[in-house]
Design a protein around this motif. Sequence first.
Motif, PDB file in Angstrom:
ATOM      1  N   ARG A  48      -0.913  -3.720 -29.029  1.00 47.26           N
ATOM      2  CA  ARG A  48      -1.696  -2.515 -28.795  1.00 47.26           C
ATOM      3  C   ARG A  48      -1.422  -1.984 -27.394  1.00 47.26           C
ATOM      4  N   VAL A  49      -1.172  -0.693 -27.291  1.00 52.21           N
ATOM      5  CA  VAL A  49      -0.867  -0.067 -26.002  1.00 52.21           C
ATOM      6  C   VAL A  49      -2.166   0.162 -25.240  1.00 52.21           C
ATOM      7  N   ILE A  50      -2.270  -0.415 -24.045  1.00 53.37           N
ATOM      8  CA  ILE A  50      -3.493  -0.275 -23.251  1.00 53.37           C
ATOM      9  C   ILE A  50      -3.264   0.532 -21.976  1.00 53.37           C
ATOM     10  N   GLY A  51      -2.008   0.809 -21.659  1.00 57.47           N
ATOM     11  CA  GLY A  51      -1.718   1.572 -20.459  1.00 57.47           C
ATOM     12  C   GLY A  51      -0.231   1.777 -20.299  1.00 57.47           C
ATOM     13  N   VAL A  52       0.132   2.451 -19.224  1.00 56.15           N
ATOM     14  CA  VAL A  52       1.535   2.678 -18.890  1.00 56.15           C
ATOM     15  C   VAL A  52       1.700   2.425 -17.401  1.00 56.15           C
ATOM     16  N   VAL A  53       2.734   1.666 -17.033  1.00 54.84           N
ATOM     17  CA  VAL A  53       3.039   1.459 -15.626  1.00 54.84           C
ATOM     18  C   VAL A  53       4.328   2.204 -15.310  1.00 54.84           C
ATOM     19  N   SER A  54       4.272   3.032 -14.282  1.00 60.60           N
ATOM     20  CA  SER A  54       5.410   3.887 -13.942  1.00 60.60           C
ATOM     21  C   SER A  54       5.919   3.575 -12.543  1.00 60.60           C
ATOM     22  N   GLU A  55       7.060   4.159 -12.212  1.00 59.05           N
ATOM     23  CA  GLU A  55       7.601   4.013 -10.864  1.00 59.05           C
ATOM     24  C   GLU A  55       6.592   4.512  -9.831  1.00 59.05           C
ATOM     25  N   ALA A  56       5.883   5.589 -10.160  1.00 61.92           N
ATOM     26  CA  ALA A  56       4.886   6.131  -9.229  1.00 61.92           C
ATOM     27  C   ALA A  56       3.790   5.113  -8.949  1.00 61.92           C
ATOM     28  N   ASP A  57       3.379   4.375  -9.993  1.00 58.20           N
ATOM     29  CA  ASP A  57       2.361   3.344  -9.801  1.00 58.20           C
ATOM     30  C   ASP A  57       2.857   2.255  -8.862  1.00 58.20           C
ATOM     31  N   LEU A  58       4.122   1.896  -8.984  1.00 61.59           N
ATOM     32  CA  LEU A  58       4.695   0.814  -8.173  1.00 61.59           C
ATOM     33  C   LEU A  58       4.904   1.224  -6.725  1.00 61.59           C
ATOM     34  N   LEU A  59       5.184   2.499  -6.498  1.00 60.71           N
ATOM     35  CA  LEU A  59       5.531   2.964  -5.160  1.00 60.71           C
ATOM     36  C   LEU A  59       4.355   2.967  -4.189  1.00 60.71           C
ATOM     37  N   PHE A  60       3.129   2.879  -4.690  1.00 58.59           N
ATOM     38  CA  PHE A  60       1.982   2.812  -3.776  1.00 58.59           C
ATOM     39  C   PHE A  60       2.063   1.575  -2.881  1.00 58.59           C
ATOM     40  N   LYS A  61       2.616   0.505  -3.423  1.00 54.28           N
ATOM     41  CA  LYS A  61       2.751  -0.716  -2.614  1.00 54.28           C
ATOM     42  C   LYS A  61       3.648  -0.452  -1.404  1.00 54.28           C
ATOM     43  N   GLU A  62       4.722   0.315  -1.604  1.00 59.24           N
ATOM     44  CA  GLU A  62       5.617   0.646  -0.495  1.00 59.24           C
ATOM     45  C   GLU A  62       4.980   1.668   0.448  1.00 59.24           C
ATOM     46  N   GLU A  63       4.289   2.645  -0.129  1.00 57.81           N
ATOM     47  CA  GLU A  63       3.670   3.699   0.685  1.00 57.81           C
ATOM     48  C   GLU A  63       2.670   3.152   1.681  1.00 57.81           C
ATOM     49  N   PHE A  64       1.862   2.196   1.249  1.00 55.35           N
ATOM     50  CA  PHE A  64       0.795   1.672   2.109  1.00 55.35           C
ATOM     51  C   PHE A  64       1.162   0.372   2.810  1.00 55.35           C
ATOM     52  N   ARG A  65       2.440  -0.021   2.723  1.00 57.58           N
ATOM     53  CA  ARG A  65       2.848  -1.310   3.277  1.00 57.58           C
ATOM     54  C   ARG A  65       2.555  -1.409   4.776  1.00 57.58           C
ATOM     55  N   ASP A  66       2.935  -0.386   5.536  1.00 59.71           N
ATOM     56  CA  ASP A  66       2.805  -0.438   6.996  1.00 59.71           C
ATOM     57  C   ASP A  66       1.644   0.393   7.519  1.00 59.71           C
ATOM     58  N   SER A  67       0.798   0.880   6.632  1.00 63.23           N
ATOM     59  CA  SER A  67      -0.266   1.780   7.081  1.00 63.23           C
ATOM     60  C   SER A  67      -1.609   1.070   7.156  1.00 63.23           C
ATOM     61  N   ASP A  68      -2.492   1.657   7.933  1.00 64.92           N
ATOM     62  CA  ASP A  68      -3.865   1.172   8.053  1.00 64.92           C
ATOM     63  C   ASP A  68      -4.774   2.354   7.735  1.00 64.92           C
ATOM     64  N   PRO A  69      -5.032   2.608   6.443  1.00 64.63           N
ATOM     65  CA  PRO A  69      -5.746   3.819   6.032  1.00 64.63           C
ATOM     66  C   PRO A  69      -7.123   3.938   6.693  1.00 64.63           C
ATOM     67  N   ASP A  70      -7.425   5.157   7.169  1.00 64.07           N
ATOM     68  CA  ASP A  70      -8.753   5.386   7.740  1.00 64.07           C
ATOM     69  C   ASP A  70      -9.779   5.541   6.612  1.00 64.07           C
ATOM     70  N   ARG A  71     -11.021   5.738   6.982  1.00 66.51           N
ATOM     71  CA  ARG A  71     -12.082   5.792   5.982  1.00 66.51           C
ATOM     72  C   ARG A  71     -11.898   6.959   5.020  1.00 66.51           C
ATOM     73  N   PHE A  72     -11.391   8.088   5.531  1.00 64.05           N
ATOM     74  CA  PHE A  72     -11.184   9.247   4.665  1.00 64.05           C
ATOM     75  C   PHE A  72     -10.157   8.926   3.582  1.00 64.05           C
ATOM     76  N   VAL A  73      -9.014   8.341   3.984  1.00 57.66           N
ATOM     77  CA  VAL A  73      -7.973   7.980   3.022  1.00 57.66           C
ATOM     78  C   VAL A  73      -8.496   6.940   2.037  1.00 57.66           C
ATOM     79  N   GLN A  74      -9.239   5.966   2.574  1.00 65.58           N
ATOM     80  CA  GLN A  74      -9.784   4.936   1.688  1.00 65.58           C
ATOM     81  C   GLN A  74     -10.709   5.536   0.632  1.00 65.58           C
ATOM     82  N   ARG A  75     -11.490   6.542   1.036  1.00 64.57           N
ATOM     83  CA  ARG A  75     -12.430   7.164   0.105  1.00 64.57           C
ATOM     84  C   ARG A  75     -11.708   8.055  -0.905  1.00 64.57           C
ATOM     85  N   GLU A  76     -10.722   8.833  -0.429  1.00 60.56           N
ATOM     86  CA  GLU A  76     -10.037   9.802  -1.279  1.00 60.56           C
ATOM     87  C   GLU A  76      -8.975   9.172  -2.170  1.00 60.56           C
TER      88      GLU A  76
END
Length: 221
Positions: A48-76
């Motif tokens: 049964r299909v429960i979801g889809v994982v895409s390259e975009a989903d995986l790239l968040f790990k790279e995007e936030f690797r070196d960042s320290d998100p502020d409260r606004f980013v964390q909330r949004e």
Amino acid sequence: MHGSPHTVGDVMTRGAVAVGRDAPFKDVVSSMDQWQVSALPVLEGDGRVIGVVSEADLLFKEEFRDSDPDRFVQRERLADLAKAGGVTAGELMSAPAVTVHADATLAEAARIMARRGVKRLPVVDGVGLLSGIVSRADLLKVFLRDDEELTEEVRQEVVEPLFPLSADHIRVEVSEGVVTLSGWTDGTDLAPVAERLARAVEGVVDVRCLLSPVSVRNDNG
């Protein structure tokens, strides 16, 4: 397949590659690379299909690797940050999955892709089990139909039913998928209908309608 639209089932890829909910991050990346796909269905239980994982989903790990998100980013971007910390397909996937059934028309599948901004759709059966995958490229396969096949379908499914008395006086020409209808029709101005129906034939690129309505005359009068 005269008389009915082509369906997703006609063009989809069967035996689609998928991953389970517990597949590790690196296995997901490896499967995408091996099979040269940008997204994978995530399955549970008997398929049964429960979801889809895409390259975009995986790239968040790279995007936030070196960042320290502020409260606004964390909330949004709470959901994106959660995926950045994901280590399995179930934690990374977008859910519920955007899917389509095999009997859906290609136009319906194209609208879903456009509205949801996805390039591939898992094809599921009536209980949500994976049957295949349909991609944008699959939807474009109808435009590979040759001109002779299109000519035959337009004549049999549009001209002859609409104009039974004057079908022999109507010429159907197709060049590079562009249909030209010319000649005269038997009294009733159905030219706009003919143009619309010809345009709806899968694989038709455009329609040029040059039909002229002519009243049927009584030779004795």
